[in-house]
Scaffold this active site. Structure first.
Site, PDB file in Angstrom:
ATOM      1  N   GLY A 102       0.824  -1.206   0.000  1.00  0.00           N
ATOM      2  CA  GLY A 102       0.000   0.000   0.000  1.00  0.00           C
ATOM      3  C   GLY A 102       0.855   1.251   0.000  1.00  0.00           C
ATOM      4  O   GLY A 102       0.546   2.226  -0.693  1.00  0.00           O
ATOM      5  N   ARG A 130      -7.907  -2.237  -1.168  1.00  0.00           N
ATOM      6  CA  ARG A 130      -7.622  -1.078  -0.310  1.00  0.00           C
ATOM      7  C   ARG A 130      -8.077   0.237  -0.954  1.00  0.00           C
ATOM      8  O   ARG A 130      -7.929   0.440  -2.150  1.00  0.00           O
ATOM      9  CB  ARG A 130      -6.133  -1.050   0.039  1.00  0.00           C
ATOM     10  N   GLN A 178       0.695   8.251   4.521  1.00  0.00           N
ATOM     11  CA  GLN A 178       0.634   7.939   3.086  1.00  0.00           C
ATOM     12  C   GLN A 178      -0.064   9.055   2.324  1.00  0.00           C
ATOM     13  O   GLN A 178       0.395   9.462   1.249  1.00  0.00           O
ATOM     14  CB  GLN A 178      -0.077   6.607   2.880  1.00  0.00           C
ATOM     15  N   ASP A 329       0.872   0.120  12.953  1.00  0.00           N
ATOM     16  CA  ASP A 329       1.122  -1.241  12.445  1.00  0.00           C
ATOM     17  C   ASP A 329       1.385  -2.245  13.567  1.00  0.00           C
ATOM     18  O   ASP A 329       1.594  -3.433  13.302  1.00  0.00           O
ATOM     19  CB  ASP A 329       2.313  -1.227  11.488  1.00  0.00           C
ATOM     20  N   ARG A 403       1.660  -8.884   8.946  1.00  0.00           N
ATOM     21  CA  ARG A 403       1.727  -8.617  10.393  1.00  0.00           C
ATOM     22  C   ARG A 403       0.773  -9.520  11.176  1.00  0.00           C
ATOM     23  O   ARG A 403       1.024  -9.847  12.337  1.00  0.00           O
ATOM     24  CB  ARG A 403       1.473  -7.137  10.689  1.00  0.00           C
TER      25      ARG A 403
HETATM   26  C1  S3P Z   1       3.213   4.052   6.233  1.00  0.00           C
HETATM   27  C2  S3P Z   1       2.145   4.664   6.828  1.00  0.00           C
HETATM   28  C3  S3P Z   1       1.106   3.953   7.591  1.00  0.00           C
HETATM   29  C4  S3P Z   1       1.475   2.502   7.859  1.00  0.00           C
HETATM   30  C5  S3P Z   1       2.155   1.857   6.687  1.00  0.00           C
HETATM   31  C6  S3P Z   1       3.409   2.610   6.313  1.00  0.00           C
HETATM   32  C7  S3P Z   1       4.197   4.883   5.511  1.00  0.00           C
HETATM   33  O1  S3P Z   1      -0.096   4.010   6.857  1.00  0.00           O
HETATM   34  O2  S3P Z   1       0.349   1.744   8.232  1.00  0.00           O
HETATM   35  O3  S3P Z   1       2.511   0.511   6.985  1.00  0.00           O
HETATM   36  O4  S3P Z   1       5.317   4.403   5.235  1.00  0.00           O
HETATM   37  O5  S3P Z   1       3.886   6.036   5.206  1.00  0.00           O
HETATM   38  P1  S3P Z   1      -1.051   5.296   6.972  1.00  0.00           P
HETATM   39  O6  S3P Z   1      -0.213   6.485   6.878  1.00  0.00           O
HETATM   40  O7  S3P Z   1      -1.999   5.224   5.817  1.00  0.00           O
HETATM   41  O8  S3P Z   1      -1.735   5.148   8.291  1.00  0.00           O
END
Ligand code: S3P
Length: 446
Positions: A102, A130, A178, A329, A403
């Site tokens: 993701g 997703r 993200q 996470d 996980r």
């Molecule tokens: C991540 C942000 C998190 C996390 C993902 C890694 C990143 O997601 O769950 O495993 O590297 O920016 P969200 O920012 O959507 O919560």
């Protein structure tokens, strides 16, 4: 589609004797993705050490190549990336297949969304479920358009980046690094200032790394827990050295295993201690965990520490919703720790867990039930009734979620009857050496 999506590899963990030894978790996944992408957007050579060579990051490396970078592995965890510079991306001939990742898919949508190119994004069955609207909406405001998408704004989708990227001020609807990162990466190719406001601060690796490569980024507090991040567009990003410290989200598994298996004494080396990533450590300390900080230092612009962890009697706690972004996470493994604690643990405000590699809220509750642990979901809270022990003996359904697989294997190391998982192949997305590393400590897992 990625191979790991199709061939499940069941695995099991048996109740084990004391875990002993010294281990180092693989490189941080968040930083590894960003090193590839910012390396792609820089001029000249980026040299990365400690890169996570998991499937997720390898998918990002492949996408960076498809967008014009020269990406080369020169040794274990050591990579060189010759970038094309902001504005210099090539239109890819191939589908950008991010497998299970993701973060890779969403951040790269930001990169593509800010450039006048069209790219098709896809991934495995987990990634296809997703939500991508949260990324596409701000990118559309910035001038990008979605040519084609699966129902509900999902992959596979085709994104046409902005011809002339518009700098925006964007308040993220949920605390998500993200979303923040996608907007900032698109903003690199916009004239003037792009601003992201978040009410709860999320991990800040994008901001730190962009600054390290020469961008001008201003970060101010916003409200009680938030931040306002402003990036000046069209920077000259210069190829740089990136040292990736050990991933706290991966270190969490041997660390909690050491707390739960009686008599254990384990040293976890070089773990990244970014304050926006270590909510789990704070929570475990509140629960009574015996964690000693042996050595503190710096690597790759981040605080790091070596931790000595000994088996501990844990007590249930109330975990506030405001802590969620700093341990988002880590809830599957915290829920496992909570099962072995004494008393109730309530983890609040976990709605975002429903849109991770799986619906983690449901997957954790179902896995705990399969292990004979009493737990329930109330709204967005997960409540685990810790009884100091777990029967185990069941099989947790993993739903292509690394996980979930690792958390329930750790549960099996301390449960009377061990624990199985229906698949472990996808552990290679983030922690390819999980099984040998755990075995080296004396864990009976495989
Ligand atoms: C991540 C942000 C998190 C996390 C993902 C890694 C990143 O997601 O769950 O495993 O590297 O920016 P969200 O920012 O959507 O919560």
């Amino acid at each position: 589609m990625s191979a790991h999506a199709s061939i499940p590899r069941p695995a099991a963990a048996r109740r084990s004797g004391p875990l002993r030894g010294r281990v180092r978790a693989p490189g941080d996944k968040s930083m590894s993705h960003r090193a590839m992408m910012i390396g792609l957007l820089a001029v000249g050579e980026t040299h990365v050490t400690g890169l996570l060579e998991g499937e997720d990051v390898l998918a990002t490396a492949k996408a960076a190549r498809a967008l014009g970078a020269h990406v080369e592995r020169v040794g274990e965890g050591e990579w060189r990336i010759r970038g094309v510079g902001v504005g210099g991306l090539a239109e890819p001939d191939e589908i950008l297949d991010f497998g299970n990742a993701g973060t890779g898919a969403r951040l790269m949508m930001g990169v593509v969304g800010g450039h006048p190119i069209t790219a098709r994004f896809d991934g495995d069955a987990s990634l296809r479920k997703r939500p991508m609207r949260r990324i596409l909406d701000p990118l559309i405001e910035m001038g990008a358009s979605v040519v084609e998408e699966a129902a509900g704004g999902r992959c596979p989708l085709t994104l046409a980046g902005a011809r002339e990227t518009i700098p925006i001020v964007y308040e993220t609807p949920v605390a998500s690094a993200q979303i923040k990162s996608a907007v900032l990466l698109a903003g690199l190719n916009a004239p003037g200032a792009t601003t992201v406001i978040e009410r709860e601060a999320s991990r800040d690796h994008t901001e730190r790394m962009l600054r390290h490569f020469g961008a001008t980024i201003d970060v101010e507090p916003f409200g009680a827990h938030g931040r306002r991040v402003t990036l000046i567009g069209h920077p000259e990003l210069e190829g740089s050295r990136v040292v990736v410290p050990a991933d706290p989200s991966s270190a969490a598994f041997p660390l909690v295993a050491a707390l739960l298996v009686p008599g254990s004494d384990v040293v976890v080396e070089g773990m990244m201690m970014n304050p926006l990533r270590i909510g789990l450590i704070d929570t475990l300390l509140e629960m009574g965990a015996d964690i000693e900080f042996l050595d503190r230092g710096q690597a790759g612009g981040e605080d790091i520490a070596t931790l000595r962890v000994r088996a501990s009697r844990l007590t249930g706690v109330d975990v506030p919703a405001a802590r969620a972004p700093s341990m988002i996470d880590e809830y599957p493994i915290l829920a496992v720790a909570a099962a072995f604690a004494h008393g109730e643990t309530r983890m609040r405000g976990l709605s975002e867990l429903r849109v991770k590699e799986s619906d983690r809220l449901a997957a954790v509750a179902d896995g705990l039930a399969a292990a004979g642990v009493v737990a329930r979901i109330e709204g967005d809270d997960l409540i685990v009734d810790g009884r100091g022990a777990a029967r185990g003996g069941g099989i947790a359904a993993t739903h292509l979620d690394h996980r979930i697989a690792m958390a329930f294997l750790v549960l099996g190391l301390a449960a009377e009857a061990g624990m199985g998982v229906d698949d472990s192949a996808m552990i290679a997305t983030s922690f390819p050496a999980f099984m040998p590393l755990m075995s080296s400590l004396g864990a009976e897992v495989g």
